[in-house]
Write an enzyme that holds these catalytic residues in place. Structure first.
Site, mmCIF file in Angstrom:
data_model
loop_
_atom_site.group_PDB
_atom_site.id
_atom_site.type_symbol
_atom_site.label_atom_id
_atom_site.label_comp_id
_atom_site.label_asym_id
_atom_site.label_seq_id
_atom_site.Cartn_x
_atom_site.Cartn_y
_atom_site.Cartn_z
ATOM 1 N N LYS A 17 -9.129 60.095 14.696
ATOM 2 C CA LYS A 17 -8.031 60.693 14.028
ATOM 3 C C LYS A 17 -7.024 61.048 15.586
ATOM 4 O O LYS A 17 -7.842 60.926 16.416
ATOM 5 C CB LYS A 17 -8.986 62.583 14.246
ATOM 6 C CG LYS A 17 -9.401 62.793 14.928
ATOM 7 C CD LYS A 17 -10.425 64.207 14.980
ATOM 8 C CE LYS A 17 -10.654 64.607 16.019
ATOM 9 N NZ LYS A 17 -12.361 65.787 15.705
ATOM 10 N N TYR A 43 12.251 68.248 41.112
ATOM 11 C CA TYR A 43 12.449 69.326 41.515
ATOM 12 C C TYR A 43 11.947 70.562 42.184
ATOM 13 O O TYR A 43 10.278 70.253 42.467
ATOM 14 C CB TYR A 43 12.289 69.595 39.669
ATOM 15 C CG TYR A 43 12.946 69.062 38.665
ATOM 16 C CD1 TYR A 43 14.328 69.558 38.656
ATOM 17 C CD2 TYR A 43 12.290 68.668 37.857
ATOM 18 C CE1 TYR A 43 15.041 69.174 37.726
ATOM 19 C CE2 TYR A 43 13.829 67.317 36.682
ATOM 20 C CZ TYR A 43 15.081 68.218 36.649
ATOM 21 O OH TYR A 43 15.983 67.840 36.112
#
Ligand SMILES: *Cc1c(COP(=O)(O)O)cnc(C)c1O
Length: 338
Positions: free
Chosen positions: A31, A236
């Site tokens: 999956k 940042y």
């Protein structure tokens, strides 16, 4: 940006898990695009090794995988028969009386499986629902009956024995192949193996299969390097400031590529061979900054996932599990297969 995926290691992990449950047919859970590694490559490699029972979450995944596997491979859909789903060539694992009656009405005579809830309360028929349709469901000839363990990665957890007892109570004597164990359940021992095992994460080299061979190496290209002086910051919000003259490399991958922002400032590194280069400052969308002062030569690529820092170590830094690290790996990487 290269995600190196070792198909031989995936097959070796599958074979090793299969060997722990010699009485059971070994399936493979592919999956979420084989946990981010590419179901179109992983599933055929496992088929070639002998796997015939594959599991995906939803019908569209099954349809995408179907052309990559021969007809005798069974692709089981864990979410079952959803309204309007195209299940041609697929095997729905029916989770409720509604799904059972929908499937028998829309696909009479077609293969199906049944999932029972034994305590996880996520998918599957409750005991009373199962009692109500059991005779009709067994008469229709399910491929197998399965359930799923909530706590199999904790061998001492009392829910394991309780779910095992509930599964036995609901299925003993039904004369249909049974499946309970994913990777964690396989490691709980033979009581949990039944007739079909469903390993996922262990194939891909992560916990709880501690003996797994590593499968993934994630190599990220260096775009540029610069010297930063004491007191200068990087990235940042200026969360990191140089304490001395440092050489900083900027690398081309970020949280948009599944390198979770939450690993920022947690001690994760990129690796040049065996040498750790600490990630400094915030992980940004497409970029990471790394202190490479300790390297004599900065290579063209640095590794985030490698033997020195396996998937589960990266997961620890991010406060998550290997499953989430793997399934987050994005679509900008070149996936190369060995
Ligand atoms: C995902 C899943 C598996 C595989 O679990 P792993 O822990 O990755 O081995 C097996 N069965 C079901 C029902 C699942 O949802």
């Amino acid at each position: 940006m290269t995600l190196h995926i070792d198909l031989h290691a995936i097959v070796a992990n599958w074979t090793a898990l299969a060997a722990k449950a010699p009485g059971a047919r070994p399936g493979a859970v592919v999956k979420a695009d084989a946990y981010g590694l590419g179901a179109a490559r992983v599933a055929p490699a496992l088929y070639a090794a002998g796997a015939r029972d594959f599991f995906v979450a939803i019908a569209s995944e099954g349809r995408a995988l179907r052309p990559h596997l021969p007809d005798d491979a069974r692709i089981n859909i864990l979410s079952g028969h959803m309204e309007g789903a195209d299940l041609t060539g697929l095997v729905p694992v029916l989770n409720s009386p509604e799904q059972f009656f929908r499937d028998r009405t829309m696909r009479p005579g077609k293969p199906f499986a049944i999932q029972l809830d034994t305590g996880m309360n996520r998918l599957g028929l409750e005991p009373a629902e199962w009692s109500a349709i059991r005779a009709e469901a067994l008469a229709a000839g399910p491929d197998f009956i399965m359930s799923h363990l909530a706590c199999a990665d904790e061998p001492g957890h009392p829910a394991n024995a309780a779910q095992l007892a509930a599964f036995r109570a609901m299925t003993d004597g039904c004369g249909v192949p049974r499946s309970l164990a994913a990777t964690g359940g396989i490691l709980l021992g033979p009581d949990y193996h039944f007739d079909l095992i469903r390993p996922g994460i262990g194939l891909y080299g992560a916990l709880p299969f501690a003996e797994a061979q590593p499968v993934v190496r994630l190599s990220l290209p260096v775009i540029q390097t610069r010297m930063v002086q004491p007191g200068e910051f990087v990235g940042y919000s200026a969360t990191w400031t140089a304490d001395a003259t440092r050489r900083i490399a900027t690398v081309a991958a970020g949280y948009a590529d599944g390198i979770l922002r939450s690993i920022s400032s947690k001690g994760a590194s990129l690796y040049a061979g065996g040498t750790a280069c600490p990630i400094v400052g915030r992980v940004s969308m497409d970029l990471i900054t790394v202190d490479v002062t300790g390297l004599d030569d900065v290579p063209g690529e640095l590794d985030l996932i490698c033997p020195a820092q396996p998937v589960d170590r990266v997961a620890d830094f991010a406060g998550t599990i290997g499953y989430e690290i793997l399934t987050s790996l994005g679509h900008r990487y070149d996936r190369t297969y060995r």
